[in-house]
Design an enzyme around this catalytic site. Structure first.
Site, PDB file in Angstrom:
ATOM      1  N   GLU A 106     -44.301  55.614  74.095  1.00  0.00           N
ATOM      2  CA  GLU A 106     -45.536  56.380  73.966  1.00  0.00           C
ATOM      3  C   GLU A 106     -45.292  57.696  73.222  1.00  0.00           C
ATOM      4  O   GLU A 106     -46.210  58.289  72.670  1.00  0.00           O
ATOM      5  CB  GLU A 106     -46.115  56.668  75.360  1.00  0.00           C
ATOM      6  N   HIS A 151     -28.956  35.129  78.914  1.00  0.00           N
ATOM      7  CA  HIS A 151     -29.251  33.697  78.896  1.00  0.00           C
ATOM      8  C   HIS A 151     -30.706  33.426  78.559  1.00  0.00           C
ATOM      9  O   HIS A 151     -31.226  32.350  78.826  1.00  0.00           O
ATOM     10  CB  HIS A 151     -28.847  33.086  80.249  1.00  0.00           C
ATOM     11  N   LYS A 155     -59.074  51.790  75.005  1.00  0.00           N
ATOM     12  CA  LYS A 155     -60.049  52.242  76.012  1.00  0.00           C
ATOM     13  C   LYS A 155     -61.449  52.247  75.409  1.00  0.00           C
ATOM     14  O   LYS A 155     -62.416  51.813  76.034  1.00  0.00           O
ATOM     15  CB  LYS A 155     -59.712  53.653  76.503  1.00  0.00           C
TER      16      LYS A 155
END
Ligand code: PA5
Length: 429
Positions: free
Chosen positions: A284, A305, A419
């Protein structure tokens, strides 16, 4: 020195580029420490380490202890920087098999329908002796308006009222900005106990404020040691900033060479959630202006793996940051086996930690030989003070590195885009 960064393994990947990048990171470091870079109004996370508020830490510690003693479950409601730090520290320092005190559950970091319904059912289920669980809520939202935690809080506070009636208000603690936001309105209306997130501290830099400290203290972790581990790391950095400036300079030089992904890898299962906190802190802060290294968390050996093949032989655009722990306080020794059918007697007498360390060294060697620039940060041991140091180290590193990119590490304008689209689809007035 409690942390040690070995970046010598990066030198084969960086030649002429390094000197200029380190010069840039030294300038960036000075800007950060003198508050002359971008976003100086967001530097409260450093101020609070330079002038510790011991009375506040004690108050949070006392409340945490009281919750630790009385609660069966603490539900921490928050998203992003409002919960990842607490989760990182709690998972790093308390084993899920021997954790004492309340179960710590997290909510409001997504809008899973079944998750939240099942959470309420779980809280309603009586204990083995038939009595009601003792549940506390810590709702954390700096803005007080983020949809995911606000929605979870609406459901959970209704459940609390239905379950405990008037007494529910003594079981709900809210952590938010000094003023503004819907959460402050609710606090005023209901009279909840409140802790403040200073305006000058952004969410992903807030773990050493009550945002992180209260849930961590409720988990039974010594928050004074955690906090002062960070304070002493800040003093170490100020005494000798070269580790930070070299590390940030290497990252910057690698970014400029075209590397795109930073794999945050640890062989310590306890540090998986710490990787999640780092991922948010770095992602961020640096993902701006179409720049930045995409931080991805790898939990080794597990992910050797699943993603190991991709790291070893995939696109050569990855760098790797290993977080390693040097010593363990309670070593687990491999015993000899009379039959030795599994052929593992060559490991008898060694500790699992020694074997795990060889797995780290072997993996790092293979990845470097495969073309992945890798560095390692060593902690002497896994305890509250070292985790505090590691938190501060990465906060400063992030600030310095993002200044090298010419961006503001402390804002997150891009988060608003989803948003806006979501609220428009939901028809928010
Ligand atoms: O780092 C940040 O600032 C963000 O990740 C916030 O912590 C996150 O968006 C949650 O915001 P708020 O605490 O306002 O609900």
């Amino acid at each position: 020195m409690s942390l040690h960064t070995d970046w010598s393994t990066l030198t084969p990947f960086l030649r002429d580029e390094l000197a200029g990048a380190i010069d840039s990171s030294m300038i960036a470091y000075t800007q950060l420490m003198t508050r002359t870079g971008l976003g100086p109004e967001w530097m409260g996370w450093l101020d609070l380490l330079e002038q510790p508020n011991d009375a506040l830490i004690q108050e949070v510690s006392d409340l945490g202890r009281a919750i630790h003693a009385d609660a069966d479950v603490l539900v921490v409601i928050g998203i992003g920087g409002s919960y990842l730090g607490a989760k990182a520290v709690i998972d790093a320092l308390s084993s899920p098999f021997s954790r004492k005190g309340p179960e710590i559950l997290f909510a409001g970091h997504h809008m899973g329908d079944a998750y939240h319904r099942d959470l309420l059912s779980y809280l309603s289920e009586p204990k083995a002796d038939g009595s009601q669980k003792s549940v506390y809520l810590n709702v954390i939202s700096k803005s007080g308006t983020t949809l995911e935690p606000a929605l979870a809080f609406r459901m959970l506070k209704t459940w609390m009222k239905d379950t405990y009636g008037e007494a529910s208000r003594n079981r709900i603690i809210a952590t938010t900005s000094p003023s503004g936001g819907a959460l402050n309105k609710i606090i005023e209306a209901e009279g909840y106990r409140k802790f403040e997130i200073p305006d000058s501290v952004g969410g992903r830099f807030s773990v050493l404020t009550p945002v992180g400290l209260l849930p961590i203290a409720a988990a039974g972790i010594d928050i004074q040691s955690l906090f002062y581990g960070a304070v002493s790391e800040l003093e170490n950095i100020k005494r000798d900033p070269s580790t930070i400036t070299n590390h940030a300079g290497c990252r910057y030089a690698l970014f400029r060479k075209g590397y795109a992904i930073d794999l945050i890898a640890s062989f310590e299962p306890e540090l998986g959630s710490f990787g999640g906190w780092m991922q948010q802190l770095m992602g961020e802060s640096e993902g701006k202006g179409h720049k930045g290294l995409f931080p991805a968390v790898l939990r080794y050996s597990t992910d050797l793996h699943s993603l190991g093949q991709m790291v070893q032989d995939g696109v050569r655009n990855q760098i790797e940051t290993f977080i390693a722990v040097k010593g363990v306080t309670n070593p687990f020794v491999v015993k000899p086996d009379a039959g030795n059918e599994d052929g593992l007697n060559y490991l008898a007498g060694r500790t699992v930690h020694e074997i795990n360390t060889k797995a780290l060294e072997g993996t790092r060697q293979a990845h470097i030989e495969g073309g992945v620039p890798a560095l390692t940060i060593y902690l002497d041991q896994l305890d509250a003070a070292h985790i505090g140091s590691l938190i501060l180290y990465f906060e400063v590193l992030t600030g310095v590195y993002v200044y090298c990119l010419g961006e503001n590490p402390f804002d997150q304008p891009g988060v608003e885009a989803y948003k806006k689209a979501m609220f428009s689809l939901l028809g928010k007035p």
